[in-house]
Design an enzyme around this catalytic site. Structure first.
Site, PDB file in Angstrom:
ATOM      1  N   TYR A 132       0.871  -1.169   0.000  1.00 56.90           N
ATOM      2  CA  TYR A 132       0.000   0.000   0.000  1.00 56.90           C
ATOM      3  C   TYR A 132       0.915   1.228   0.000  1.00 56.90           C
ATOM      4  CZ  TYR A 132      -4.887   1.338   0.831  1.00 56.90           C
ATOM      5  OH  TYR A 132      -6.172   1.780   0.698  1.00 56.90           O
ATOM      6  N   LYS A 172      -2.080   4.737  -3.597  1.00 62.38           N
ATOM      7  CA  LYS A 172      -3.220   5.440  -3.017  1.00 62.38           C
ATOM      8  C   LYS A 172      -3.226   6.842  -3.611  1.00 62.38           C
ATOM      9  CE  LYS A 172      -6.283   5.132   0.248  1.00 62.38           C
ATOM     10  NZ  LYS A 172      -7.427   4.233  -0.015  1.00 62.38           N
ATOM     11  N   ASP A 200      -5.887   3.812  -6.624  1.00 62.84           N
ATOM     12  CA  ASP A 200      -7.129   4.020  -5.857  1.00 62.84           C
ATOM     13  C   ASP A 200      -7.299   5.491  -5.494  1.00 62.84           C
ATOM     14  OD1 ASP A 200      -9.296   3.974  -4.190  1.00 62.84           O
ATOM     15  OD2 ASP A 200      -8.316   2.866  -2.566  1.00 62.84           O
ATOM     16  N   PRO A 201      -8.005   6.278  -6.339  1.00 58.47           N
ATOM     17  CA  PRO A 201      -8.196   7.705  -6.021  1.00 58.47           C
ATOM     18  C   PRO A 201      -9.341   7.975  -5.042  1.00 58.47           C
ATOM     19  CG  PRO A 201      -8.466   7.218  -8.388  1.00 58.47           C
ATOM     20  CD  PRO A 201      -8.563   5.941  -7.650  1.00 58.47           C
ATOM     21  N   ASN A 202      -9.957   6.933  -4.488  1.00 61.91           N
ATOM     22  CA  ASN A 202     -11.045   7.125  -3.517  1.00 61.91           C
ATOM     23  C   ASN A 202     -12.099   8.130  -3.977  1.00 61.91           C
ATOM     24  OD1 ASN A 202      -8.678   6.300  -1.216  1.00 61.91           O
ATOM     25  ND2 ASN A 202     -10.725   5.465  -0.944  1.00 61.91           N
ATOM     26  N   HIS A 303     -10.410  -5.378   1.029  1.00 60.30           N
ATOM     27  CA  HIS A 303     -10.069  -4.015   1.422  1.00 60.30           C
ATOM     28  C   HIS A 303      -9.437  -3.992   2.818  1.00 60.30           C
ATOM     29  CE1 HIS A 303     -11.703  -0.214   3.434  1.00 60.30           C
ATOM     30  NE2 HIS A 303     -10.909   0.257   2.498  1.00 60.30           N
ATOM     31  N   SER A 304      -8.608  -2.974   3.059  1.00 61.87           N
ATOM     32  CA  SER A 304      -8.046  -2.761   4.395  1.00 61.87           C
ATOM     33  C   SER A 304      -8.521  -1.425   4.918  1.00 61.87           C
ATOM     34  CB  SER A 304      -6.514  -2.763   4.313  1.00 61.87           C
ATOM     35  OG  SER A 304      -5.959  -2.168   5.472  1.00 61.87           O
ATOM     36  N   HIS A 332      -2.825  -2.171   5.885  1.00 61.56           N
ATOM     37  CA  HIS A 332      -2.102  -0.989   6.375  1.00 61.56           C
ATOM     38  C   HIS A 332      -1.015  -1.405   7.376  1.00 61.56           C
ATOM     39  CE1 HIS A 332      -5.585   1.347   4.953  1.00 61.56           C
ATOM     40  NE2 HIS A 332      -4.939   2.457   5.219  1.00 61.56           N
TER      41      HIS A 332
HETATM   42 MG    MG Z   1     -10.235   1.764  -1.748  1.00 63.51          MG
END
Ligand code: MG
Length: 400
Positions: A132, A172, A200-202, A303-304, A332
């Site tokens: 990550y 991330k 992963d741009p959330n 997912h974490s 994480h």
């Molecule tokens: Mg995500």
């Protein structure tokens, strides 16, 4: 065996350095450590979220589970589900998941079987985990430098791969302008040509930005394992997928609940659903969701959400007992300074081993729980939807 009591102790374990994501900063992990007492002296351990509302939810849940058998988690969850309508919930999903976890830890200890055995048995002994890679601020002590530029991202990823042996990389994103993040991705691709890459741009991007930047990425010859939540909600993801139909789209934001499954599948919003022990409400709910994914041929990952060791163990048991899960899971773990276990997990060549002892197969270091409970009492719950470095900033979507 009957449940006679349930206790929660909130703890906060700091991050090595504050992690940046599209909607704020993760300075630490606040979790509630659960102790579920049974009439034959076994204490089941579980982990849920922490904070006042969670402590209140435990008090609400308690009278309904006292006297029940911790092995019978379907009956137990049936009772707790009574309190859940999608817009209102007295016992939130994450709390139900923590209670189920503690129940199966107790049941596993009573039967001398690991949790994965109670979930149907494991199909793998070790679980692959992705690196990550976060943008982050420097640590307060000054010993951990910030990760801000594409070159910083590359250096940080190289360190993680060297230290833990990761094969899969996850950037991330949603923090810097997308073109700048694309540059970081290019550097990662050049340096690690064989690595499966995730971004992963959330949900920080609009539909238009998502389409524009993903096309640009394709023109640069970069292939992704998947793009994760480029934009917001089922409709937005569905529109992105319609335009970019050759990059798998994964989610842990836009399709995270049982009642979103049918519309999400009908709208063809996503290709891969990321399971989550807490979001989905425990082991059984995740198993149900995965069965639907298998029927509709959607991929499954995991997912974490900044979990500590008990939830990490729970993730490994679930992943081990989920034959259909085919992606390296997120964690994480390497970003947190410590864990509350007597023997914290260790990455071996990018994998975690599934604990083999009874129940979750891990032991809690109560001195550490005491220490991190004090940290929680001092600083309160970590609010990841806030950036202390930009106190006036409000993360309104879409950001880019
Ligand atoms: Mg995500």
């Amino acid at each position: 065996m009957k449940i006679i009591d349930l206790k929660i102790t909130p703890v906060t374990v700091p991050m090595e350095a504050p992690l940046r994501w599209s909607m704020g900063v993760e300075t630490g992990t606040t979790r509630g450590i659960l102790q579920l007492y049974t009439d034959d002296g076994i204490v089941g351990l579980g982990e849920t979220y922490g904070g006042n509302a969670i402590e209140h939810a435990i008090e609400i849940a308690k009278p309904y589970i006292l006297g029940l058998d911790p092995l019978e988690t379907v009956a137990l969850m049936h009772k707790l589900n009574v309190f859940c309508i999608s817009y209102e919930s007295a016992v939130p999903t994450v709390v139900r998941a923590g209670i189920e976890m503690a129940c199966l830890d107790a049941a596993g200890k009573a039967l001398n079987r690991p949790v994965c055995s109670l979930l149907g048995g494991k199909v793998r002994d070790r679980i692959e985990t992705a690196a990550y890679v976060f943008y982050r601020y420097g640590s307060q002590e000054g010993d951990v430098p910030p990760v801000t530029t594409p070159e910083d991202i590359l250096r940080h990823a190289e360190n993680l791969v060297r230290k833990h042996g990761f094969r899969v990389l996850k950037l991330k994103g949603g923090v810097m302008p997308p073109e700048e993040e694309l540059r970081a991705l290019e550097l990662l691709r050049e340096r690690f040509p064989e690595a499966p890459l995730r971004w992963d741009p959330n949900a920080a991007w609009s539909v238009e930005t998502s389409i524009r930047i993903l096309r640009k990425m394709q023109r640069a010859g970069i292939e992704l394992e998947y793009i994760e939540d480029p934009t917001w909600n089922l409709e937005g993801c569905s529109q992105v997928r319609k335009s970019i139909d050759d990059i798998p789209l994964a989610t842990n934001m836009c399709l995270v609940a049982w009642d979103q499954l049918a519309p999400g599948i009908r709208m063809r919003s996503v290709d891969i659903i990321l399971s989550d022990v807490h979001f989905w409400g425990g082991f059984r709910q995740n198993q149900k969701m995965m069965a639907v994914c298998e029927a509709f041929q959607l991929g499954v990952g995991m997912h974490s959400d900044r979990e500590l060791g008990l939830s990490t163990a729970a993730m490994l048991h679930l992943a081990a007992a989920s034959p259909y899960l085919s992606y390296a899971i997120d964690s994480h773990y390497h970003d947190q300074v410590d864990d509350i276990l007597t023997q914290p997990f260790v990455y071996r060549e990018g994998f975690f081993e599934v604990p083999t002892g009874p129940g979750l197969g891990v032991e809690v270091d109560w001195d550490k729980v005491g220490r991190y409970h004090e940290a929680y009492m001092k600083a309160g719950q970590v609010n990841e939807f806030y950036d202390p470095w930009r106190p006036q900033w409000v993360p309104a979507l879409p950001i880019f």
